[in-house]
Write an enzyme that holds these catalytic residues in place. Structure first.
Site, PDB file in Angstrom:
ATOM      1  N   PRO A   9       0.854  -1.194   0.000  1.00  0.00           N
ATOM      2  CA  PRO A   9       0.000   0.000   0.000  1.00  0.00           C
ATOM      3  C   PRO A   9       0.891   1.245   0.000  1.00  0.00           C
ATOM      4  CG  PRO A   9       0.129  -0.950   2.220  1.00  0.00           C
ATOM      5  CD  PRO A   9       0.871  -1.882   1.291  1.00  0.00           C
ATOM      6  N   CYS A 100       2.358   3.584   9.658  1.00  0.00           N
ATOM      7  CA  CYS A 100       2.486   4.899   9.030  1.00  0.00           C
ATOM      8  C   CYS A 100       3.276   5.854   9.919  1.00  0.00           C
ATOM      9  CB  CYS A 100       1.104   5.481   8.730  1.00  0.00           C
ATOM     10  SG  CYS A 100       1.238   7.038   7.841  1.00  0.00           S
ATOM     11  N   ASN A 201       8.812  -7.354   4.084  1.00  0.00           N
ATOM     12  CA  ASN A 201       8.729  -6.090   3.332  1.00  0.00           C
ATOM     13  C   ASN A 201       9.901  -5.161   3.673  1.00  0.00           C
ATOM     14  OD1 ASN A 201       7.074  -3.030   3.829  1.00  0.00           O
ATOM     15  ND2 ASN A 201       7.453  -3.823   1.784  1.00  0.00           N
ATOM     16  N   GLY A 202      10.389  -4.500   2.631  1.00  0.00           N
ATOM     17  CA  GLY A 202      11.386  -3.455   2.801  1.00  0.00           C
ATOM     18  C   GLY A 202      12.571  -3.596   1.872  1.00  0.00           C
ATOM     19  N   GLY A 225       6.995  -2.462  -2.589  1.00  0.00           N
ATOM     20  CA  GLY A 225       6.387  -1.163  -2.889  1.00  0.00           C
ATOM     21  C   GLY A 225       7.196  -0.426  -3.938  1.00  0.00           C
TER      22      GLY A 225
HETATM   23  C1  LIG Z   1       4.804   7.182  -0.664  1.00  0.00           C
HETATM   24  C2  LIG Z   1       4.548   6.048   0.292  1.00  0.00           C
HETATM   25  C3  LIG Z   1       3.263   5.836   0.780  1.00  0.00           C
HETATM   26  C4  LIG Z   1       3.003   4.781   1.666  1.00  0.00           C
HETATM   27  N1  LIG Z   1       1.707   4.571   2.100  1.00  0.00           N
HETATM   28  C5  LIG Z   1       1.446   3.501   2.902  1.00  0.00           C
HETATM   29  C6  LIG Z   1       0.099   3.191   3.277  1.00  0.00           C
HETATM   30  O1  LIG Z   1      -0.879   3.841   2.857  1.00  0.00           O
HETATM   31  N2  LIG Z   1      -0.089   2.121   4.098  1.00  0.00           N
HETATM   32  C7  LIG Z   1       0.949   1.355   4.556  1.00  0.00           C
HETATM   33  O2  LIG Z   1       0.729   0.405   5.307  1.00  0.00           O
HETATM   34  N3  LIG Z   1       2.216   1.613   4.191  1.00  0.00           N
HETATM   35  C8  LIG Z   1       2.488   2.655   3.368  1.00  0.00           C
HETATM   36  N4  LIG Z   1       3.771   2.868   2.949  1.00  0.00           N
HETATM   37  C9  LIG Z   1       4.840   1.913   3.308  1.00  0.00           C
HETATM   38  C10 LIG Z   1       4.981   0.845   2.207  1.00  0.00           C
HETATM   39  O3  LIG Z   1       3.827   0.036   2.145  1.00  0.00           O
HETATM   40  C11 LIG Z   1       6.204  -0.076   2.472  1.00  0.00           C
HETATM   41  O4  LIG Z   1       6.052  -0.667   3.739  1.00  0.00           O
HETATM   42  C12 LIG Z   1       7.524   0.686   2.428  1.00  0.00           C
HETATM   43  O5  LIG Z   1       7.582   1.545   1.309  1.00  0.00           O
HETATM   44  C13 LIG Z   1       8.714  -0.279   2.385  1.00  0.00           C
HETATM   45  O6  LIG Z   1       8.600  -1.161   1.293  1.00  0.00           O
HETATM   46  P1  LIG Z   1       9.410  -0.910  -0.104  1.00  0.00           P
HETATM   47  O7  LIG Z   1      10.862  -0.739   0.271  1.00  0.00           O
HETATM   48  O8  LIG Z   1       9.157  -2.145  -0.901  1.00  0.00           O
HETATM   49  O9  LIG Z   1       8.866   0.335  -0.724  1.00  0.00           O
HETATM   50  C14 LIG Z   1       4.060   3.927   2.084  1.00  0.00           C
HETATM   51  C15 LIG Z   1       5.363   4.153   1.586  1.00  0.00           C
HETATM   52  C16 LIG Z   1       5.606   5.182   0.703  1.00  0.00           C
HETATM   53  C17 LIG Z   1       7.025   5.366   0.178  1.00  0.00           C
END
Ligand SMILES: Cc1cc2nc3c(=O)[nH]c(=O)nc-3n(C[C@H](O)[C@H](O)[C@H](O)COP(=O)(O)O)c2cc1C
Length: 321
Positions: A9, A100, A201-202, A225
């Site tokens: 998300p 968040c 995740n991450g 993400g």
């Molecule tokens: C712009 C942005 C918006 C995000 N919005 C949400 C959200 O609405 N809900 C949520 O649980 N995590 C949110 N996250 C966190 C991501 O879901 C994820 O946990 C985080 O980006 C790490 O994963 P990644 O390295 O694959 O991006 C957001 C992250 C970013 C960068």
């Protein structure tokens, strides 16, 4: 719910048009929507439909990939009430956001701030579990903690004990923000502490990262993400790798029709003054893997006219053809 690759998300970044494009490119088994903020009171059905328009097509993207709505809040009663509303609207599951880091969200006791209160996590998930029909799972998404990892396992255990069917863990604390590295080794500790599936995740940005996070965490499922936004065929490449086939990375020329499609979907959803920003935002992410995206981004950086940008995009495609 044993899906392999889950699109994370991302509020303000991954919306219905991008979910549509990324799931059509392929290799994504499930999406989680941007968070829907719950304060006191019942959510407006119009806002649910706006944030998750897939709710009108059986909570699936055009290619049939399920989209799970995510709620964010701190009031167990209203979260339960609104989770039940989502179930009435046909949601296949309800995800809860405990990660968040946004200041305004945390000031209102939502998101990552609750990771200092495992008891509150328990009460929220238990209330949502009780409010939902038995066949609709409640899932949770957490970070490792607020400022440190001293309560990581307590939080995960509280979520599982209260009935979370799965826990997605972004392997950082709130204080870590998005600073690398993500602490994948913690995912294994969480996985060992709870009986329910843990989703890793991450910082998964390519196929090699995917293989490493699986290996280090022992998790079956991985949520991605920014990596998918920056490399739209990442899910497909992972799928091909799992099937033992070699993946040809998507070229810039192959990506362009998707950009055009994305931009026209965005334009049908948002006001003209907001549309260029959305395209530039995606180009900014794509520039991590496509130098051509950086060139285009630099050329259109100051372009605020939605129509001119559309023409510019069309001529880029014509030039590449
Ligand atoms: C712009 C942005 C918006 C995000 N919005 C949400 C959200 O609405 N809900 C949520 O649980 N995590 C949110 N996250 C966190 C991501 O879901 C994820 O946990 C985080 O980006 C790490 O994963 P990644 O390295 O694959 O991006 C957001 C992250 C970013 C960068």
């Amino acid at each position: 719910m044993n899906h392999g690759i889950i699109l994370a998300p991302m509020e303000g970044l991954v919306d219905a048009p991008l979910r549509d494009i990324l799931t059509r490119i392929g290799g994504i088994d499930r999406c989680v929507s941007e968070f829907i903020r719950v304060t006191e009171g019942q959510l407006n059905i119009g806002s649910i439909r706006r944030i998750v328009p897939e709710s009108l097509q059986d909570w699936k993207t055009a290619t049939g990939v399920p989209v799970h709505p995510q709620l964010l809040g701190s009031d167990p009663r209203w979260l339960g009430h609104n989770a039940a509303l989502l179930a009435e609207l046909g949601a296949p599951a309800v995800d809860l956001n405990f990660g968040c880091p946004a200041k305004t969200v945390n000031r209102h006791r939502g998101g990552a701030t609750l990771l200092r209160e495992p008891d509150t996590l328990y009460h929220i998930v238990a209330a949502v579990r009780a409010a939902l029909p038995a066949q609709i799972p409640v899932t949770a998404k957490m970070r490792l903690g607020y400022s440190d990892t001293s309560q990581t396992l307590d939080c995960a255990s509280a979520l599982a004990a209260a009935g979370a069917a799965e826990i997605a863990v972004h392997a950082r604390t709130k204080m870590d923000g998005y600073k690398p590295p993500a602490h994948w080794e913690w995912l294994a500790r969480v996985r060992e502490a709870v009986k329910v599936p843990v989703i890793a995740n991450g910082d998964v940005t390519d196929v090699a990262d995917y293989q490493r996070i699986r290996q280090v965490s022992g998790c079956q499922q991985v949520m991605i993400g920014r990596g998918l936004v920056a490399r739209p065929d990442l899910g497909r490449s992972i799928q091909l790798m799992q099937q033992g086939a070699a993946a040809q990375a998507m070229t810039w020329a192959e990506l362009q029709p998707w950009l055009v499609d994305f931009y026209s979907q965005v334009r049908s959803r948002v006001a003209d003054r907001h549309a260029p920003g959305r395209l530039k935002q995606w180009l900014g992410f794509l520039a991590r893997n496509y130098p051509e995206a950086q060139v285009l981004f630099d050329q259109v950086r100051r372009q605020t006219c939605a129509d001119t940008l559309q023409t510019r995009l069309a001529s880029e495609i014509a030039a590449a053809a």
